[in-house]
Design a protein around this motif. Structure first.
Motif, PDB file in Angstrom:
ATOM      1  N   PHE A  85     -21.234   3.767  -1.042  1.00  0.00           N
ATOM      2  CA  PHE A  85     -20.330   4.254  -0.003  1.00  0.00           C
ATOM      3  C   PHE A  85     -18.953   3.669  -0.290  1.00  0.00           C
ATOM      4  O   PHE A  85     -18.664   2.524   0.065  1.00  0.00           O
ATOM      5  N   ALA A  86     -18.104   4.452  -0.966  1.00  0.00           N
ATOM      6  CA  ALA A  86     -16.746   4.022  -1.307  1.00  0.00           C
ATOM      7  C   ALA A  86     -15.864   4.253  -0.086  1.00  0.00           C
ATOM      8  O   ALA A  86     -15.245   5.306   0.076  1.00  0.00           O
ATOM      9  N   ASN A  87     -15.817   3.260   0.766  1.00  0.00           N
ATOM     10  CA  ASN A  87     -15.264   3.410   2.105  1.00  0.00           C
ATOM     11  C   ASN A  87     -13.942   2.675   2.308  1.00  0.00           C
ATOM     12  O   ASN A  87     -13.178   3.016   3.214  1.00  0.00           O
ATOM     13  N   ALA A  88     -13.638   1.685   1.472  1.00  0.00           N
ATOM     14  CA  ALA A  88     -12.438   0.877   1.679  1.00  0.00           C
ATOM     15  C   ALA A  88     -11.185   1.744   1.650  1.00  0.00           C
ATOM     16  O   ALA A  88     -11.028   2.607   0.781  1.00  0.00           O
ATOM     17  N   GLY A  89     -10.307   1.505   2.607  1.00  0.00           N
ATOM     18  CA  GLY A  89      -9.066   2.272   2.647  1.00  0.00           C
ATOM     19  C   GLY A  89      -8.124   1.710   3.690  1.00  0.00           C
ATOM     20  O   GLY A  89      -8.514   0.912   4.554  1.00  0.00           O
ATOM     21  N   LEU A  90      -6.870   2.138   3.615  1.00  0.00           N
ATOM     22  CA  LEU A  90      -5.867   1.684   4.569  1.00  0.00           C
ATOM     23  C   LEU A  90      -4.752   2.721   4.641  1.00  0.00           C
ATOM     24  O   LEU A  90      -4.671   3.638   3.845  1.00  0.00           O
ATOM     25  N   GLY A  91      -3.897   2.552   5.643  1.00  0.00           N
ATOM     26  CA  GLY A  91      -2.769   3.456   5.801  1.00  0.00           C
ATOM     27  C   GLY A  91      -1.710   2.832   6.677  1.00  0.00           C
ATOM     28  O   GLY A  91      -1.951   1.854   7.393  1.00  0.00           O
ATOM     29  N   LYS A  92      -0.517   3.416   6.623  1.00  0.00           N
ATOM     30  CA  LYS A  92       0.615   2.922   7.401  1.00  0.00           C
ATOM     31  C   LYS A  92       1.442   4.110   7.856  1.00  0.00           C
ATOM     32  O   LYS A  92       1.676   5.049   7.090  1.00  0.00           O
ATOM     33  N   LEU A  93       1.881   4.074   9.094  1.00  0.00           N
ATOM     34  CA  LEU A  93       2.729   5.136   9.611  1.00  0.00           C
ATOM     35  C   LEU A  93       4.157   4.975   9.092  1.00  0.00           C
ATOM     36  O   LEU A  93       4.747   3.896   9.190  1.00  0.00           O
ATOM     37  N   ALA A  94       4.692   6.058   8.514  1.00  0.00           N
ATOM     38  CA  ALA A  94       6.086   6.059   8.064  1.00  0.00           C
ATOM     39  C   ALA A  94       6.505   7.507   7.835  1.00  0.00           C
ATOM     40  O   ALA A  94       5.917   8.208   7.010  1.00  0.00           O
ATOM     41  N   PRO A  95       7.505   7.994   8.566  1.00  0.00           N
ATOM     42  CA  PRO A  95       7.960   9.367   8.367  1.00  0.00           C
ATOM     43  C   PRO A  95       8.750   9.505   7.071  1.00  0.00           C
ATOM     44  O   PRO A  95       9.242   8.513   6.515  1.00  0.00           O
ATOM     45  N   LEU A  96       8.870  10.730   6.588  1.00  0.00           N
ATOM     46  CA  LEU A  96       9.688  10.997   5.405  1.00  0.00           C
ATOM     47  C   LEU A  96      11.106  10.498   5.666  1.00  0.00           C
ATOM     48  O   LEU A  96      11.704  10.795   6.701  1.00  0.00           O
TER      49      LEU A  96
END
Length: 248
Positions: A85-96
């Motif tokens: 289960f390749a589940n690791a991930g992340l994200g960040k809010l940033a508009p163009l």
């Protein structure tokens, strides 16, 4: 007998959120579980929460030497991987207009590079009947304001599954994408400014036909389906657990 009785399962990002809920469910279904995470303190808490049947290996999926150490640990301990289960991930809010190079590189390194090399390095330990599950997102098939970089990584994950299903033709190894919608996890809450977490969750809930955000345990149930023989005729597919958010 559990649905994963005796199966060796590896879950990256298994120290919190969907990964942790899935690790708990897999152990309950009889699996031997190996989880990874970047922070030892969180891993220790996860092991305590899961109980017996789990091994934790600290590591960052964007670092190939950490992945080599993970695979070496699994090889020495179990000799094979039945479910990855390749589940690791992340994200960040940033508009163009406000996207910086460092956050772009980090998001693609973890979500795309990390997924690719997690699977590629684990593949020699897999055999016919094995199941690879990639964590996608509704963001991969929808437009989401201020979330284009994360969304692009999840679109890449979707195509990985399509292409790898063809690369794996004849091996008996399946690869599918599990795409959650908004789910109450530390990662989702971390997108909000301090003190505004509840407002963010409420906003997401208004966009979902079922009128609420998901629980990690609900996604874990679908991960179990994709891991088990119940999904034996599925590969290259994407399964949404999103309360209808990306479907209407």
């Amino acid at each position: 007998m559990g649905k994963l009785e005796g199966k060796v399962t590896v879950i990256t990002g298994g120290n919190s959120g969907i990964g942790l809920a899935t690790a708990k469910r897999f152990v309950a279904e009889g699996a031997e579980v190996i989880i990874t995470g970047r922070r030892q303190e969180e891993l220790d808490r996860a092991v305590e929460a899961i109980g017996s049947g789990v091994t934790a290996v600290r590591g960052d999926v964007s670092r190939l030497d950490d992945l080599d150490r993970l695979v070496a640990t699994v090889r020495a301990k179990s000799g094979r991987i039945d479910v990855l289960f390749a589940n690791a991930g992340l994200g960040k809010l940033a508009p163009l207009g406000a996207i910086d190079e460092a956050s772009f590189d980090l998001t693609f390194d973890v979500n795309v590079k990390g997924t690719l090399f997690t699977v590629q390095k684990a593949l020699p330990l897999m055999q016919a009947g094995g199941s690879i599950i990639l964590t996608g997102s509704t963001a991969g098939s929808m437009g989401t304001p201020a979330f284009s970089v994360y969304s692009a990584t999840k679109a890449a994950i979707r195509n990985f599954a399509r292409s790898w299903a063809l690369d794996l033709k004849g091996t008996g190894i399946r690869v599918n994408v599990l795409s959650p919608g908004a789910t109450e996890t530390p990662g989702l809450k971390g997108l909000a400014d301090a003190g505004k977490e509840d407002a963010l969750l409420e906003d997401f809930a208004t966009q979902i036909p079922l009128g609420r955000i998901g629980r990690p345990e609900e996604t874990a149930t679908v991960a179990l389906f994709l891991a088990s023989d119940e999904s034996s005729f599925m590969t290259g597919s994407e399964v949404f657990v999103d309360g209808g958010a990306a479907q209407v």
